[in-house]
Structure formats: structure tokens, C-alpha cells
Write a protein that holds these residues in place. Structure first.
Motif, PDB file in Angstrom:
ATOM      1  N   ARG A 147       4.717  -0.276  -3.842  1.00 22.19           N
ATOM      2  CA  ARG A 147       4.140  -1.009  -4.961  1.00 22.19           C
ATOM      3  C   ARG A 147       4.352  -2.615  -5.271  1.00 22.19           C
ATOM      4  N   SER A 150       1.891  -3.762  -2.472  1.00 22.18           N
ATOM      5  CA  SER A 150       0.568  -3.756  -2.944  1.00 22.18           C
ATOM      6  C   SER A 150       0.149  -4.755  -3.847  1.00 22.18           C
ATOM      7  N   CYS A 151       1.333  -4.878  -4.842  1.00 27.58           N
ATOM      8  CA  CYS A 151       1.115  -5.999  -5.890  1.00 27.58           C
ATOM      9  C   CYS A 151       1.131  -7.414  -5.445  1.00 27.58           C
ATOM     10  N   ARG A 154      -2.191  -8.135  -3.789  1.00 28.95           N
ATOM     11  CA  ARG A 154      -3.403  -8.236  -4.773  1.00 28.95           C
ATOM     12  C   ARG A 154      -3.078  -9.697  -5.541  1.00 28.95           C
ATOM     13  N   ARG A 167      -8.813  -2.133 -11.769  1.00 26.54           N
ATOM     14  CA  ARG A 167      -8.065  -1.679 -12.903  1.00 26.54           C
ATOM     15  C   ARG A 167      -7.561  -0.075 -12.547  1.00 26.54           C
ATOM     16  N   ILE A 168      -6.720   0.239 -13.354  1.00 27.52           N
ATOM     17  CA  ILE A 168      -6.080   1.409 -13.234  1.00 27.52           C
ATOM     18  C   ILE A 168      -7.252   2.717 -13.550  1.00 27.52           C
ATOM     19  N   GLN A 243      -6.633  -0.434 -21.254  1.00 25.68           N
ATOM     20  CA  GLN A 243      -6.841  -0.796 -19.968  1.00 25.68           C
ATOM     21  C   GLN A 243      -5.996  -1.951 -19.146  1.00 25.68           C
ATOM     22  N   ASP A 245      -4.679  -3.678 -15.365  1.00 22.24           N
ATOM     23  CA  ASP A 245      -5.225  -3.765 -13.893  1.00 22.24           C
ATOM     24  C   ASP A 245      -3.744  -3.426 -13.334  1.00 22.24           C
ATOM     25  N   LYS A 246      -3.903  -3.202 -11.873  1.00 26.07           N
ATOM     26  CA  LYS A 246      -3.041  -2.514 -10.913  1.00 26.07           C
ATOM     27  C   LYS A 246      -1.696  -3.418 -10.786  1.00 26.07           C
ATOM     28  N   TYR A 249      -0.319  -3.379 -14.987  1.00 17.84           N
ATOM     29  CA  TYR A 249       0.181  -2.127 -15.641  1.00 17.84           C
ATOM     30  C   TYR A 249       1.763  -2.154 -15.662  1.00 17.84           C
TER      31      TYR A 249
END
Length: 306
Positions: A147, A150-151, A154, A167-168, A243, A245-246, A249
Motif C-alpha cells: 500500500r 501503491s499510494c 498514485r 475511488r474505493i 466515499q 479515494d484509494k 481512505y
């Protein structure tokens, strides 16, 4: 007294009203009491209970003590042979309390049972999150490190190319029913004997409480079961869902607390200080992300004090 139903409430007045209505409508042929442990609600929850459900015992904590501590306060006042921990965002569709009680009382293996739950339903009647495996420290380290990467990617794409962050997605997939032994029953409907095993670790404020409690049952060779029969709707996250985003979150209150308490769980039960430190380091790197740092920075001290 056969069963004490303990409900923790924090500003969920309307959900709690529906839950209490379902308890008194559906629960028959078993001697029960209802205890609501209120964590300082300011939405009129306590007033609603006293006006509409005067038979309910209300414990006013006057502050948000967390889920485990509030449950413990209810348990210490309970008179029932069994404790039924029930979330305020649940609705009983049948005589679930009696079904749990009868199953335990009639089981030839009742001395080895530690906790029970049912296959919970979502608002559409589909089986939802009802139980899970105990967490793995190695898997937690691996997933958290991935993560971080990934983060970071992004976030780089977001700042350099203004590429929107996905978004998740909603996780409303239907699940198959499972009956019998399981690592842990979710805390939304946890039926237990009223003894010392039914007390939560008060060092855990919110999230992972039932994981830690049921891991103690596991170490005592007490079974955790999902049984057929009780029908309970769990409106999971109904009052808090939003909501994100990834990346963002991971700055949410629930996810931060879940991660902190999972670290505490691993430190308490796995006795592997180096691997726990590696997990902390991975969380530290994740929380350094500039998109979430403003919220996560205040938790760094707590992370490394665990």
C-alpha cells in the motif's frame, strides 16, 4: 435471567430505536433484559430510550469511552447467564435470541463453546460480513508495504499529471452461508457466556476488539461458531459510510484506528517485536504520504508507543 442483550450506542438514535423495536417484537419464550451503554450521545438517544423503552437499562457514560469499554460497563451490570453483544445498527427478523440460547443449552459440546454468531444479512437480504480469519502478522506487513508503494505511485501521478485517483468501490458482494467453526465472529452479534471471557480489552478503543477477545478464546480452545437459524440484518456503516479515494481512505478515523489496534493485537499475542516494528515502520511510511499526512501525523506518537 437467561440472556442480557448489551448494546453500545453513540449518536445512532433512529437506528437504535429500530433495533430495540425488533428485539421486543421478535424475542419470545426466553427471559431477557436489554442494557444500552451510551457513550455520551447528543442526538437525544437517551431521552428516546427513557420515553419509548422504559424497560431498558441505560448506562450513561457521558463520554465516548470506545466500544470495548462501553460493552464492559454493560456486561458488569448484566444479570443474564449469557451476554448477547448486539450493534445498534442491527434488526432482528426472527426469535434470534431464543435460537442462540437453545443452541448453546442443548449442545452436547457446550462446555467447549466460546462464542456464537449468525450469518448476518444486508438491507437487501444478502449474506454480509459475518466472520473472518484471524489476522496474520506477515500478511499485514506485506499488504501495508504494498500500500505504501501503491499510494506513492498514485500520489505522484496525481501531482505530476493530475491523474484522478480511483475511488474505493462499494463492497456489497453476496456471500455464501457458512456454518460451524470459524476464527472469529464479527462483534455485531456476539453471543457468549456471562463470565470473564466476555470482557473486552479496554486498551482497544474501537475496531479489532472482537478479534482480540476471540483470540483469547482460541488460546483456551473455545470454539467460535456461526449457526443456522437466527436472522439478523446488519446495516453495516449505515451512519458513517462515505466515499474516499484509494489514498485518502487511509486517513479515515476507522482505518487509522483499525491499523493501530491491529498493531496492539500483534504485539500482545504474537511476541515478535522485530516484525511488529517492521509493521509500524510500514505504517509510518504510509502515513507520511502528503495527501493524508495532515490527518495521520497526530497518530505517529501513539503508533510508536504501542
Amino acid at each position: 435471567m437467561d440472556v442480557s442483550i448489551v448494546i453500545v450506542n453513540y449518536n445512532t438514535r433512529d437506528l437504535l430505536r429500530n433495533c430495540l423495536n425488533s428485539i421486543y417484537e421478535k424475542t419470545k419464550s426466553v427471559n431477557f433484559e436489554v442494557i444500552v451503554s451510551d457513550n455520551g450521545s447528543v442526538d437525544g438517544s437517551v431521552e428516546m430510550i427513557r420515553s419509548e423503552f422504559p424497560q431498558v437499562m441505560v448506562i450513561e457514560n457521558n463520554a465516548n469511552l470506545g466500544f470495548g469499554t462501553a460493552n464492559n460497563r454493560g456486561t458488569r451490570r448484566a444479570c443474564g447467564k449469557y451476554i448477547f453483544f448486539l450493534n445498534s445498527d442491527t434488526i432482528l427478523l426472527n426469535n434470534a435470541v431464543k435460537l442462540f440460547f437453545d443452541y448453546w443449552e442443548s449442545s452436547s459440546d457446550r462446555e467447549n463453546i466460546g462464542a456464537m454468531g449468525a450469518n448476518l444479512l444486508d438491507k437487501n437480504g444478502n449474506i454480509s460480513h459475518s466472520g473472518e480469519n484471524f489476522p496474520s502478522l506477515n500478511t499485514a506487513i506485506k499488504d501495508t508495504f504494498l500500500r505504501v508503494i501503491s499510494c506513492a505511485v498514485r500520489t505522484f501521478l496525481y501531482f505530476v499529471f493530475r491523474k484522478p485517483i480511483a475511488r474505493i468501490p462499494d463492497q456489497n458482494e453476496s456471500r455464501l452461508p457458512h456454518y460451524g467453526e470459524i476464527d472469529q465472529v464479527v462483534g455485531a452479534d456476539l453471543f457468549m457466556l456471562n463470565n470473564e471471557d466476555a470482557l473486552f480489552d479496554e486498551n482497544i478503543f474501537l475496531y479489532c476488539e472482537e478479534t482480540e477477545l476471540e483470540y483469547r478464546l482460541y488460546k483456551k480452545n473455545k470454539k467460535r461458531l456461526l449457526i443456522d437459524g437466527p436472522q439478523i440484518v446488519h446495516l453495516e456503516g449505515a451512519s458513517t459510510k462515505k466515499q474516499l479515494d484509494k489514498v485518502r481512505y487511509f486517513k479515515s478515523f476507522s482505518v487509522i484506528n483499525f491499523n493501530l489496534n491491529r498493531v496492539y493485537f500483534f504485539k500482545k499475542h504474537f511476541k515478535s517485536p522485530f516484525r511488529v516494528f517492521v509493521l509500524k515502520l510500514c505504517l509510518f511510511m504510509l502515513w507520511m504520504n502528503p495527501l493524508i499526512f495532515g490527518e495521520t501525523k497526530k497518530y505517529f506518537g501513539k503508533l510508536f508507543k504501542i
